[in-house]
Motif scaffolding. Structure first.
Motif, short mmCIF file in Angstrom:
data_model
loop_
_atom_site.label_atom_id
_atom_site.label_comp_id
_atom_site.label_asym_id
_atom_site.label_seq_id
_atom_site.Cartn_x
_atom_site.Cartn_y
_atom_site.Cartn_z
N VAL A 1 0.83 -1.21 0.00
CA VAL A 1 0.00 0.00 0.00
C VAL A 1 0.86 1.25 0.00
O VAL A 1 0.61 2.20 -0.74
N LEU A 2 1.90 1.26 0.83
CA LEU A 2 2.77 2.45 0.89
C LEU A 2 3.41 2.72 -0.46
O LEU A 2 3.48 3.87 -0.90
N LEU A 3 3.86 1.68 -1.14
CA LEU A 3 4.45 1.89 -2.47
C LEU A 3 3.39 2.31 -3.48
O LEU A 3 3.65 3.18 -4.33
N ALA A 4 2.20 1.73 -3.40
CA ALA A 4 1.12 2.13 -4.31
C ALA A 4 0.74 3.59 -4.08
O ALA A 4 0.51 4.33 -5.04
N LEU A 5 0.70 4.01 -2.83
CA LEU A 5 0.39 5.41 -2.53
C LEU A 5 1.47 6.36 -3.03
O LEU A 5 1.21 7.53 -3.29
N SER B 1 3.78 1.27 -9.83
CA SER B 1 2.91 0.30 -10.49
C SER B 1 3.04 -1.04 -9.77
O SER B 1 3.97 -1.26 -8.99
N GLN B 2 2.12 -1.95 -10.06
CA GLN B 2 2.20 -3.28 -9.45
C GLN B 2 3.51 -3.98 -9.85
O GLN B 2 4.11 -4.66 -9.03
N ALA C 1 -0.92 -7.78 -6.67
CA ALA C 1 -2.33 -7.49 -6.94
C ALA C 1 -3.22 -8.07 -5.85
O ALA C 1 -4.16 -7.41 -5.39
N GLN C 2 -2.93 -9.29 -5.43
CA GLN C 2 -3.72 -9.92 -4.36
C GLN C 2 -3.58 -9.16 -3.06
O GLN C 2 -4.57 -8.92 -2.36
N ARG D 1 -7.04 -3.12 0.28
CA ARG D 1 -8.16 -2.21 0.00
C ARG D 1 -9.41 -2.64 0.76
O ARG D 1 -10.12 -1.80 1.34
N ARG D 2 -9.67 -3.94 0.76
CA ARG D 2 -10.83 -4.46 1.48
C ARG D 2 -10.72 -4.14 2.97
O ARG D 2 -11.66 -3.64 3.59
#
Length: 145
Positions: A103-107, A111-112, A127-128, A134-135
């Motif tokens: 999450v920290l890297l996505a924020l 990219s995935q 991705a998983q 997110r859930r």
């Protein structure tokens, strides 16, 4: 990334300096065939942050830092944004470490694929983990976005 692992601004600044030094030392080892430079930098930064996190947890623990509001926004927007960021950061902090890392890297806009390179994970694993994170974030934040 440093703000994702350090609560106090002074500790975040220290961690940022530690990451900078680690990057300076590691840069000669980068080879283009191992992935993008951005992913290499993220991996080095992540590893240094994890070392700092482990060290701090032995002493007193570590948590996410609050972000400063946007100086260009009006006061009401600043307050609303600060509240949203605080809520999100507290929720991210509560995630298990494996989910928090992606999450920290996505924020940070990775990219995935880049997250996978940085954390030595398969892209579908990233991705998983992002989906699970997110859930959990939706649940922790009361279903708000």
């Amino acid at each position: 990334m440093a703000s994702g692992y350090a609560r106090e601004p002074a500790r975040r600044d220290d961690l940022l300096q530690e990451i900078s030094i680690a990057l300076w030392q590691a840069l000669p080892r980068w080879r283009g065939e191992e992935g993008t430079l951005r992913a290499f930098i993220a991996r080095v930064a992540h590893n240094r942050a994890m070392d700092a996190l482990a060290s701090e947890q032995r002493h007193r623990g570590s948590a996410l830092d609050d972000h400063l509001p946007d100086p260009d926004a009006d006061p009401q927007q600043q307050a609303a944004r600060a509240q949203q960021q605080g809520t999100l950061l507290r929720a991210v902090q509560q995630l298990p470490l494996g989910l928090r890392q992606v999450v920290l890297l996505a924020l940070e806009g990775f990219s995935q694929r880049e997250i996978g390179q940085a954390l030595a994970l398969e892209e579908n694993t990233v991705a998983q983990r992002l989906s699970r994170a997110r859930r959990q974030l939706r649940e922790r934040m009361g279903g708000t976005r």
